[in-house]
Design an enzyme around this catalytic site. Structure first.
Site, PDB file in Angstrom:
ATOM      1  CG  ASN A   1      -1.921  -1.076   1.233  1.00  0.00           C
ATOM      2  OD1 ASN A   1      -2.455  -1.406   0.187  1.00  0.00           O
ATOM      3  ND2 ASN A   1      -2.193  -1.646   2.392  1.00  0.00           N
ATOM      4  CG  HIS A   2       2.612   3.055  -3.266  1.00  0.00           C
ATOM      5  ND1 HIS A   2       3.372   3.582  -4.286  1.00  0.00           N
ATOM      6  CD2 HIS A   2       2.950   1.741  -3.195  1.00  0.00           C
ATOM      7  CE1 HIS A   2       4.121   2.625  -4.824  1.00  0.00           C
ATOM      8  NE2 HIS A   2       3.870   1.494  -4.174  1.00  0.00           N
ATOM      9  CB  THR A   3       1.136   6.559   2.604  1.00  0.00           C
ATOM     10  OG1 THR A   3       0.273   7.313   3.465  1.00  0.00           O
ATOM     11  CG2 THR A   3       2.167   7.493   1.981  1.00  0.00           C
TER      12      THR A   3
END
Length: 209
Positions: free
Chosen positions: A81-83
């Site tokens: 998950n990329h923030t």
């Protein structure tokens, strides 16, 4: 009845008791849960099916007893998950050396949604994807190539992208009784003696035992 052996069927090397091939301390699998793979070696489940599961994040994969996991099912963890809290989706903290950032803040590169928890007697279909933070209740069925991004209630059948509930497997009364019964926690010898009643749906006999 030995849940600690690798192959449950003689001559079948495509199906394994998953608990017997797990090595990572942050993966827990219950007795008699099986994984089938006709493409890759099913003993390499951790490598091929549990993805972005890096030790730095300390998240866990927990799978209950008597689950059936079909070929290609994937479990996608938090490090994928990329923030979304940043103005950019680029994972700057992950490349701390390149950008002279503190190594201690690597985990800020992704949003942490928590563990993946699979209940007991769950069937996960071919090529299904289970996302980080999802809990799947006892007795649920996950359809082929479904992408599960939200929790699944016990004894629900879900499918699609994103996965949505199609229907319940049983009436609310039967579901409540099954959740109370928890037959999967009985000794294997007891389960062996009542398999016919499990298969023909005779819950009344099970409740008397």
């Amino acid at each position: 009845m030995e849940s600690n052996k690798i192959y449950p069927r003689t001559g079948d090397t495509q199906t394994v008791y998953l608990k017997s091939v797990i090595t990572r301390p942050n993966i827990e699998v219950g007795d008699f849960t099986i994984y089938n793979d006709f493409i890759n070696d099913p003993r390499e489940f951790e490598k091929n099916n549990v993805l972005y599961h890096y030790p730095i994040n300390h998240d866990r994969l927990i799978i209950g007893k008597f689950c059936s996991i079909a070929c290609g099912a994937k479990f996608i963890f938090n490090c994928a998950n990329h923030t979304l809290k940043s103005l950019s989706t680029y994972t700057f903290p992950l490349f701390f050396e390149e950008w002279d950032l503190p190594k201690s803040e690597v985990a800020t590169a992704w949003d942490n949604k928590g563990d993946i928890v699979i209940g007991n007697d769950v069937w996960i279909g071919y090529d299904a994807v289970i996302m980080a933070g999802v809990t799947i209740g006892d007795g649920a069925i996950i359809g082929t190539r479904a992408v599960v991004a939200k929790d699944v209630e016990p004894y629900s059948i879900v499918g699609g992208i994103p996965a949505k509930e199609i229907r319940k497997r049983f009436s609310p009364d039967i579901i409540a009784r099954l959740r109370k019964l928890q037959w999967w926690n009985w000794p294997p010898e007891k389960i062996q003696s009542i398999i016919q009643y499990i298969q023909n749906g005779n819950i009344e006999v099970l409740e008397k035992l």
